[in-house]
Motif scaffolding. Structure first.
Motif, PDB file in Angstrom:
ATOM      1  N   GLU A  52     -76.109 -10.679 -13.720  1.00 30.47           N
ATOM      2  CA  GLU A  52     -76.981 -10.552 -12.548  1.00 30.47           C
ATOM      3  C   GLU A  52     -76.231  -9.997 -11.345  1.00 30.47           C
ATOM      4  O   GLU A  52     -76.755  -9.174 -10.594  1.00 30.47           O
ATOM      5  N   ALA A  53     -74.981 -10.407 -11.162  1.00 32.03           N
ATOM      6  CA  ALA A  53     -74.214  -9.933 -10.004  1.00 32.03           C
ATOM      7  C   ALA A  53     -74.021  -8.424 -10.042  1.00 32.03           C
ATOM      8  O   ALA A  53     -74.138  -7.751  -9.018  1.00 32.03           O
ATOM      9  N   PRO A  69     -80.288  -1.871  -3.171  1.00 34.10           N
ATOM     10  CA  PRO A  69     -80.173  -1.817  -1.707  1.00 34.10           C
ATOM     11  C   PRO A  69     -80.405  -3.173  -1.037  1.00 34.10           C
ATOM     12  O   PRO A  69     -79.807  -3.463  -0.007  1.00 34.10           O
ATOM     13  N   MET A  70     -81.245  -3.993  -1.620  1.00 34.97           N
ATOM     14  CA  MET A  70     -81.510  -5.312  -1.036  1.00 34.97           C
ATOM     15  C   MET A  70     -80.388  -6.301  -1.328  1.00 34.97           C
ATOM     16  O   MET A  70     -80.354  -7.386  -0.771  1.00 34.97           O
ATOM     17  N   GLY A  71     -79.482  -5.937  -2.252  1.00 29.59           N
ATOM     18  CA  GLY A  71     -78.375  -6.810  -2.590  1.00 29.59           C
ATOM     19  C   GLY A  71     -78.742  -7.949  -3.519  1.00 29.59           C
ATOM     20  O   GLY A  71     -77.961  -8.872  -3.712  1.00 29.59           O
ATOM     21  N   GLY A 107     -87.274  -2.845  -4.409  1.00 30.70           N
ATOM     22  CA  GLY A 107     -86.239  -3.167  -3.439  1.00 30.70           C
ATOM     23  C   GLY A 107     -85.555  -1.960  -2.826  1.00 30.70           C
ATOM     24  O   GLY A 107     -84.461  -2.061  -2.296  1.00 30.70           O
ATOM     25  N   GLY A 108     -86.176  -0.797  -2.905  1.00 29.97           N
ATOM     26  CA  GLY A 108     -85.614   0.415  -2.335  1.00 29.97           C
ATOM     27  C   GLY A 108     -84.743   1.213  -3.288  1.00 29.97           C
ATOM     28  O   GLY A 108     -84.155   2.219  -2.910  1.00 29.97           O
ATOM     29  N   PRO A 111     -81.303   5.060   3.584  1.00 31.12           N
ATOM     30  CA  PRO A 111     -79.929   4.826   4.029  1.00 31.12           C
ATOM     31  C   PRO A 111     -79.218   3.884   3.053  1.00 31.12           C
ATOM     32  O   PRO A 111     -79.841   3.045   2.440  1.00 31.12           O
ATOM     33  N   LYS A 112     -77.932   4.018   2.918  1.00 29.07           N
ATOM     34  CA  LYS A 112     -77.166   3.187   2.002  1.00 29.07           C
ATOM     35  C   LYS A 112     -76.670   1.945   2.728  1.00 29.07           C
ATOM     36  O   LYS A 112     -75.472   1.772   2.962  1.00 29.07           O
ATOM     37  N   VAL A 113     -77.601   1.082   3.086  1.00 28.22           N
ATOM     38  CA  VAL A 113     -77.294  -0.123   3.836  1.00 28.22           C
ATOM     39  C   VAL A 113     -77.835  -1.319   3.073  1.00 28.22           C
ATOM     40  O   VAL A 113     -78.972  -1.305   2.618  1.00 28.22           O
ATOM     41  N   LYS A 114     -77.014  -2.347   2.889  1.00 32.90           N
ATOM     42  CA  LYS A 114     -77.473  -3.585   2.274  1.00 32.90           C
ATOM     43  C   LYS A 114     -78.128  -4.450   3.336  1.00 32.90           C
ATOM     44  O   LYS A 114     -77.594  -4.594   4.421  1.00 32.90           O
ATOM     45  N   LEU A 115     -79.290  -4.979   3.027  1.00 34.16           N
ATOM     46  CA  LEU A 115     -79.984  -5.850   3.975  1.00 34.16           C
ATOM     47  C   LEU A 115     -79.574  -7.284   3.784  1.00 34.16           C
ATOM     48  O   LEU A 115     -79.178  -7.703   2.784  1.00 34.16           O
TER      49      LEU A 115
END
Length: 68
Positions: A11-12, A19-21, A53-54, A64-68
Motif C-alpha cells: 500500500e505504501a 497525488p493525494m498521497g 485522486g488526481g 501540479p506535482k504537489v502532495k496534499l
C-alpha cells in the motif's frame, strides 16, 4: 488490479504514486454516489467524473506535482 498492487508492491508504494498521497477508500466513492443521488447534482448530465485522486491529470502532466 488494486489487490494485485497491494500484494506485490504494498500500500505504501501505491500511495507514493498518488497525488493525494494515499490510496482511495470506499468512503471516497460513497461521497460521489451521495452527491450524484442528491438534488445538488440536478444539472449534472453526461459528465465524466474522475475519482482517482488526481492520478490521471498528473500522469498527463496537467496537474501540479504537489502532495496534499
Amino acid at each position: 488490479m488494486t489487490a494485485f498492487g497491494f500484494k506485490n508492491g504494498g500500500e505504501a508504494k501505491m500511495a507514493a504514486g498518488q497525488p493525494m498521497g494515499r490510496v482511495g477508500l470506499p468512503s471516497d466513492l460513497a461521497g460521489l454516489a451521495l452527491f450524484l443521488a442528491s438534488p445538488a447534482s440536478a444539472h449534472v448530465t453526461g459528465a465524466h467524473i474522475l475519482l482517482d485522486g488526481g492520478a490521471t491529470l498528473s500522469r498527463h502532466g496537467i496537474a501540479p506535482k504537489v502532495k496534499l
